[in-house]
Design an enzyme around this catalytic site. Structure first.
Site, PDB file in Angstrom:
ATOM      1  N   GLU A  57      -0.392 -12.664  -1.711  1.00 13.91           N
ATOM      2  CA  GLU A  57      -1.789 -12.633  -2.126  1.00 13.91           C
ATOM      3  C   GLU A  57      -2.111 -13.851  -2.981  1.00 13.91           C
ATOM      4  O   GLU A  57      -1.482 -14.081  -4.009  1.00 13.91           O
ATOM      5  CB  GLU A  57      -2.083 -11.355  -2.914  1.00 13.91           C
ATOM      6  CG  GLU A  57      -1.897 -10.084  -2.092  1.00 13.91           C
ATOM      7  CD  GLU A  57      -2.270  -8.828  -2.868  1.00 13.91           C
ATOM      8  OE1 GLU A  57      -2.791  -8.957  -3.999  1.00 13.91           O
ATOM      9  OE2 GLU A  57      -2.051  -7.722  -2.352  1.00 13.91           O
TER      10      GLU A  57
ATOM     11  N   LYS B   1       3.810 -11.707   3.674  1.00 12.13           N
ATOM     12  CA  LYS B   1       2.422 -11.848   3.225  1.00 12.13           C
ATOM     13  C   LYS B   1       2.375 -11.925   1.703  1.00 12.13           C
ATOM     14  O   LYS B   1       2.997 -11.110   1.020  1.00 12.13           O
ATOM     15  CB  LYS B   1       1.557 -10.683   3.716  1.00 12.13           C
ATOM     16  CG  LYS B   1       0.088 -10.786   3.265  1.00 12.13           C
ATOM     17  CD  LYS B   1      -0.803  -9.814   4.030  1.00 12.13           C
ATOM     18  CE  LYS B   1      -0.610  -8.367   3.646  1.00 12.13           C
ATOM     19  NZ  LYS B   1      -1.048  -8.106   2.242  1.00 12.13           N
TER      20      LYS B   1
ATOM     21  N   SER C 210       0.825  -1.215   0.000  1.00 14.67           N
ATOM     22  CA  SER C 210       0.000   0.000   0.000  1.00 14.67           C
ATOM     23  C   SER C 210       0.851   1.253   0.000  1.00 14.67           C
ATOM     24  O   SER C 210       0.350   2.351  -0.285  1.00 14.67           O
ATOM     25  CB  SER C 210      -0.927   0.006   1.215  1.00 14.67           C
ATOM     26  OG  SER C 210      -0.202  -0.221   2.414  1.00 14.67           O
TER      27      SER C 210
ATOM     28  N   GLU D 118      -9.774  -9.651   2.873  1.00 14.92           N
ATOM     29  CA  GLU D 118     -10.099  -8.263   2.532  1.00 14.92           C
ATOM     30  C   GLU D 118     -11.392  -8.188   1.731  1.00 14.92           C
ATOM     31  O   GLU D 118     -11.600  -8.944   0.775  1.00 14.92           O
ATOM     32  CB  GLU D 118      -8.963  -7.626   1.728  1.00 14.92           C
ATOM     33  CG  GLU D 118      -9.244  -6.172   1.341  1.00 14.92           C
ATOM     34  CD  GLU D 118      -8.039  -5.438   0.778  1.00 14.92           C
ATOM     35  OE1 GLU D 118      -8.210  -4.272   0.364  1.00 14.92           O
ATOM     36  OE2 GLU D 118      -6.931  -6.021   0.751  1.00 14.92           O
TER      37      GLU D 118
ATOM     38  N   ASP E  68       4.906  -7.311   2.952  1.00 15.68           N
ATOM     39  CA  ASP E  68       4.330  -7.855   1.725  1.00 15.68           C
ATOM     40  C   ASP E  68       5.421  -8.283   0.757  1.00 15.68           C
ATOM     41  O   ASP E  68       6.492  -7.660   0.697  1.00 15.68           O
ATOM     42  CB  ASP E  68       3.484  -6.788   1.020  1.00 15.68           C
ATOM     43  CG  ASP E  68       2.082  -6.675   1.579  1.00 15.68           C
ATOM     44  OD1 ASP E  68       1.632  -7.612   2.259  1.00 15.68           O
ATOM     45  OD2 ASP E  68       1.436  -5.638   1.324  1.00 15.68           O
TER      46      ASP E  68
END
Length: 274
Positions: free
Chosen positions: A123, A121, A55, A190, A93
Site C-alpha cells: 500500500e 501487494k 483483510s 480502492e 499482501d
C-alpha cells in the site's frame, strides 16, 4: 456452463498474461481467499487472481482493522491457498509494518514468495516508489495499492473515499504514474471516484484493479466474505452480495466472475462520484 470454467484447458495466469488480458480488453476477476478449499473453488469458477489479503484480519480474525495482521499470518494463509491453486495467479499482501525500508520489504516479500505467492501487494504511492523499484530489481513482481489504503486508516481518520477534489485527484494520478515508473506490474485502486479511476486506467500501461473504483478498471476485486454476504460488519457501497438468489458458493463465485467479465459489475450503485 460459463465459458470461463474450462479448467482442464485453462492456462496458468501469469503477470505476462494479465498484461495480455488488459491489452485484449478482457477484464480480470480477482477475489480474496485464505484457505486451500476456497482457493480451489475460486480456481474452478474461473477467478484469474486469488489474493491472500490482510483483510483476513477483519473477516477471519475478527479485528476492527487490518493493522494487527502479521507477516506470519500472511505466510501461513499463503501456504494454505497455494495448495489449492495451480492456474490462478496467487498474490499476497505485505502487512502493516513489514516494508518500512526497501530491505525490510525485500525480506518480507521473500518469505511470502517462498510460501507460494507469485506477486506481492504493498500500500502506497509516490513515497513507496523506491521500495517497489528495489523489489522489482530483485525479480519480485509487485502490485501497488493506492487510493484508500486500509493500513493508513488512522492517518485518513477513517475509511473515506479518496481522490475527491482537483488536488487529491492530481496526487492520485501522480501516485499511479510513480508506482508504474518504479516497475509495478499492476495497480489496485480502492474507494476513489469512478471517473478518476477511468482516467488513471487510460493513463497507465499496466492493468488496474478496482474495489470501489467504478467499472472502467482493467479488473475488479472483492473480499470473499463480502461478496458471499457472510461478513456481519458494515457492507461497503461497492459490495454486491452474489449469493442472492443462488444456493451454492460455486454458483455465486461463477456469477461474480461472469459479471466482472461482461462488465455488469460494478454498476453505478457500487461506484463513487467525484
Amino acid at each position: 456452463m460459463s465459458s470461463y470454467l474450462q479448467e482442464s484447458t485453462r492456462k496458468a495466469v501469469t503477470v505476462t498474461s494479465l498484461q495480455g488480458m488488459r491489452a485484449a480488453g478482457e477484464r480480470i476477476a480477482m477475489l480474496t481467499a485464505y484457505d486451500a478449499s476456497f482457493a480451489a473453488l475460486m480456481e474452478r469458477s474461473g477467478v484469474d487472481v486469488v489474493l491472500v489479503g490482510d483483510s483476513l484480519g477483519n473477516v477471519v480474525q475478527g479485528q476492527k482493522t487490518t493493522l494487527p495482521v502479521t507477516l506470519d499470518h500472511i505466510v501461513y494463509h499463503t501456504e494454505c491457498v497455494a495448495r489449492g491453486t495451480t492456474k490462478a495467479l496467487l498474490m499476497s499482501d505485505l502487512p502493516f509494518g513489514t516494508y518500512g525500508t526497501p530491505e525490510q520489504a525485500f525480506h518480507s516479500a521473500v518469505r511470502v514468495m517462498q510460501a507460494g505467492a507469485q506477486m506481492v501487494k504493498l500500500e502506497g504511492g509516490e513515497w513507496l516508489a523506491p521500495t517497489l523499484r528495489f523489489l522489482v530489481e530483485r525479480s519480485i513482481p509487485v502490485c501497488a495499492h493506492i487510493g484508500l489504503t486500509p493500513q493508513s486508516v488512522h492517518a485518513f481518520g477513517g475509511f473515506k473515499v479518496q481522490g475527491r477534489g482537483d488536488e487529491a485527484a492530481a496526487q492520485l494520478k501522480a501516485d499511479a504514474l510513480a508506482v508504474q515508473d518504479a516497475g509495478a506490474q499492476m495497480v489496485l485502486m480502492e474507494a476513489i471516484p469512478a471517473t478518476l479511476a477511468g482516467e488513471v486506467t487510460r493513463l497507465l500501461a499496466v492493468p488496474t484493479i478496482g474495489i470501489g473504483a467504478g467499472p472502467e478498471c482493467s479488473g475488479q476485486v472483492l473480499v470473499m466474505h463480502d461478496m458471499l454476504g457472510v461478513f456481519p460488519g458494515h457492507r461497503p457501497k461497492f459490495v454486491r452480495n452474489f449469493m442472492d438468489g443462488l444456493t451454492t458458493i460455486d454458483a455465486a463465485v461463477t456469477a461474480y466472475v461472469t459479471a466482472v467479465k461482461d462488465g455488469t459489475f460494478p454498476g453505478p450503485e457500487h461506484s463513487f462520484t467525484a
